[in-house]
Design an enzyme around this catalytic site. Structure first.
Site, PDB file in Angstrom:
ATOM      1  N   ASP A  95       0.861  -1.195   0.000  1.00 46.69           N
ATOM      2  CA  ASP A  95       0.000   0.000   0.000  1.00 46.69           C
ATOM      3  C   ASP A  95       0.896   1.243   0.000  1.00 46.69           C
ATOM      4  O   ASP A  95       2.082   1.166   0.358  1.00 46.69           O
ATOM      5  CB  ASP A  95      -0.917   0.032   1.233  1.00 46.69           C
ATOM      6  CG  ASP A  95      -1.900   1.200   1.192  1.00 46.69           C
ATOM      7  OD1 ASP A  95      -2.663   1.312   0.213  1.00 46.69           O
ATOM      8  OD2 ASP A  95      -1.887   2.042   2.114  1.00 46.69           O
ATOM      9  N   SER A  96       0.305   2.366  -0.373  1.00 43.77           N
ATOM     10  CA  SER A  96       1.047   3.619  -0.337  1.00 43.77           C
ATOM     11  C   SER A  96       1.421   3.996   1.096  1.00 43.77           C
ATOM     12  O   SER A  96       2.339   4.778   1.306  1.00 43.77           O
ATOM     13  CB  SER A  96       0.198   4.738  -0.949  1.00 43.77           C
ATOM     14  OG  SER A  96      -1.008   4.848  -0.219  1.00 43.77           O
TER      15      SER A  96
ATOM     16  N   CYS B 250      -4.188  -1.430  -2.427  1.00 45.28           N
ATOM     17  CA  CYS B 250      -4.333   0.018  -2.592  1.00 45.28           C
ATOM     18  C   CYS B 250      -5.136   0.222  -3.868  1.00 45.28           C
ATOM     19  O   CYS B 250      -4.740  -0.262  -4.937  1.00 45.28           O
ATOM     20  CB  CYS B 250      -2.943   0.641  -2.720  1.00 45.28           C
ATOM     21  SG  CYS B 250      -2.947   2.399  -3.108  1.00 45.28           S
TER      22      CYS B 250
ATOM     23  N   GLU C  64      -4.029   9.603   7.539  1.00 43.98           N
ATOM     24  CA  GLU C  64      -2.566   9.450   7.691  1.00 43.98           C
ATOM     25  C   GLU C  64      -2.054  10.280   8.864  1.00 43.98           C
ATOM     26  O   GLU C  64      -1.091   9.923   9.519  1.00 43.98           O
ATOM     27  CB  GLU C  64      -1.830   9.856   6.408  1.00 43.98           C
ATOM     28  CG  GLU C  64      -1.913   8.842   5.272  1.00 43.98           C
ATOM     29  CD  GLU C  64      -0.869   7.712   5.340  1.00 43.98           C
ATOM     30  OE1 GLU C  64       0.278   7.978   5.716  1.00 43.98           O
ATOM     31  OE2 GLU C  64      -1.238   6.573   5.016  1.00 43.98           O
TER      32      GLU C  64
ATOM     33  N   CYS D 142     -11.277   2.929  -0.940  1.00 45.83           N
ATOM     34  CA  CYS D 142      -9.936   3.354  -0.551  1.00 45.83           C
ATOM     35  C   CYS D 142      -9.657   2.664   0.772  1.00 45.83           C
ATOM     36  O   CYS D 142     -10.503   2.685   1.677  1.00 45.83           O
ATOM     37  CB  CYS D 142      -9.864   4.871  -0.384  1.00 45.83           C
ATOM     38  SG  CYS D 142      -8.282   5.406   0.311  1.00 45.83           S
TER      39      CYS D 142
ATOM     40  N   HIS E 245      -7.852   3.360   3.176  1.00 42.50           N
ATOM     41  CA  HIS E 245      -7.743   4.207   4.370  1.00 42.50           C
ATOM     42  C   HIS E 245      -9.113   4.502   4.996  1.00 42.50           C
ATOM     43  O   HIS E 245      -9.195   4.828   6.178  1.00 42.50           O
ATOM     44  CB  HIS E 245      -7.106   5.553   4.016  1.00 42.50           C
ATOM     45  CG  HIS E 245      -5.624   5.508   3.852  1.00 42.50           C
ATOM     46  ND1 HIS E 245      -5.008   4.807   2.851  1.00 42.50           N
ATOM     47  CD2 HIS E 245      -4.639   6.103   4.570  1.00 42.50           C
ATOM     48  CE1 HIS E 245      -3.696   4.972   2.951  1.00 42.50           C
ATOM     49  NE2 HIS E 245      -3.447   5.754   3.978  1.00 42.50           N
TER      50      HIS E 245
HETATM   51  N1  DGL Z   1      -4.994   3.599   0.345  1.00 40.58           N
HETATM   52  C1  DGL Z   1      -4.960   4.005  -1.008  1.00 40.58           C
HETATM   53  C2  DGL Z   1      -6.177   3.542  -1.772  1.00 40.58           C
HETATM   54  O1  DGL Z   1      -6.777   2.536  -1.428  1.00 40.58           O
HETATM   55  C3  DGL Z   1      -4.775   5.473  -1.269  1.00 40.58           C
HETATM   56  C4  DGL Z   1      -4.047   6.280  -0.310  1.00 40.58           C
HETATM   57  C5  DGL Z   1      -3.218   7.322  -1.012  1.00 40.58           C
HETATM   58  O2  DGL Z   1      -3.770   8.272  -1.572  1.00 40.58           O
HETATM   59  O3  DGL Z   1      -2.023   7.126  -0.984  1.00 40.58           O
HETATM   60  O4  DGL Z   1      -6.522   4.149  -2.752  1.00 40.58           O
END
Ligand code: DGL
Length: 273
Positions: free
Chosen positions: A9-10, A72, A157, A191, A193
């Site tokens: 993941d990012s 991600c 974050e 997403c 997050h």
């Molecule tokens: N967690 C990532 C997703 O599912 C995105 C987070 C980011 O923007 O880095 O898209």
């Protein structure tokens, strides 16, 4: 030689996916990599997300992984197809890289009685139209509306889950997507997050509208995939080991990660690129 399953993941978000994968498939070994130093990906252009994701995939291959999950949505939307179609045939035809958009799209229509679904994601995921395209393949009768929520990843974050700012941006995007289609009965958090904002999202979502996160969906899909692909399954080691790496600050990662993963995490620093 057998090796762990790679989860990328990012930043922290993929830990919400890993948590559910570990629940469903505890016997396997996993290596998690968060590119926290370069997050967020959701606001970056196609080329950059592809380049970073490709570096991460090679990092996992250097560790011996045969299977890598892009946990991600942004990386799945912007890099997965190129990696699968152009890169893997040149690198190693026995390696696999899977994403989260297809398994989610395969099932999301089953949650909706009204056949009206709302998709919330990063700007990158929403602008790619990946969910519109994929859901239409499996559920051509479902009407999909989309909403980019560019502030939500930064709020998560930075662990800013309870503030007037968080309330403002959660309410704003929930109202906007429901304003696009009053018949929506299912909201997909596209997403990794966003599950951390679940309480706030539910607070601003009217009763009767289901809010769906992806962790369990992706975990069940991986279980099914492994049961159908003996060659990949037999390349995955099974000692119940978990390793965590970040390109960012390890102490910050350890502090923050338990929120996403649900139990404490000790990571090692690494470098990509
Ligand atoms: N967690 C990532 C997703 O599912 C995105 C987070 C980011 O923007 O880095 O898209």
């Amino acid at each position: 030689m057998k090796a762990p399953i790679g989860i990328f993941d990012s930043g922290y978000g993929g830990l919400t996916i890993l948590k559910e994968i570990v629940n469903v498939l505890p016997e396997y070994d996993y290596i998690y990599l968060g590119d926290n130093a370069r997050a967020p990906y959701g606001t970056k252009d196609f080329e950059t997300v592809y380049e970073y994701t490709f570096q991460a995939v090679n990092w996992f291959f250097d560790k011996g992984c045969s299977l890598v999950i892009l946990a991600c949505n942004t990386a799945s939307a912007k890099a997965l197809r190129s990696i699968q179609q152009n890169d893997l045939p040149k690198i190693d035809v026995n390696k696999r890289v899977l994403g989260v958009i297809r398994p989610t799209s395969e099932i999301i229509g089953e949650y909706s009685k009204s056949k009206h679904v709302g998709v919330l994601g990063t700007t990158g995921t929403i602008n790619s139209n990946s969910y519109l395209i994929e859901i239409a393949k499996f559920f051509p009768n479902i009407k999909v509306s989309q909403e980019a929520c560019p502030e939500w990843v930064s709020l998560v974050e930075s662990n800013n889950l309870q503030s007037a700012e968080t309330d403002h941006f959660v309410q704003l995007h929930i109202n906007q997507i429901l304003g696009k289609d009053s018949q929506i009965d299912t909201l997909l958090l596209a997403c990794t997050h966003y599950p951390l904002l679940m309480d706030k999202i539910k607070q601003y979502t009217p009763e009767g509208i289901a809010v769906i996160s992806q962790g369990k969906i992706v975990a069940e899909s991986l279980k099914n995939y492994l049961s159908r692909h003996d060659n990949i399954e037999s390349a995955c080691s099974k000692t119940g080991n978990r390793q965590f790496y970040t390109t960012g600050n390890s102490a910050d990662f350890n502090d923050h990660a338990s929120l996403f993963f649900g139990s404490s995490v000790t990571c090692e620093p690494t470098i990509l690129g």
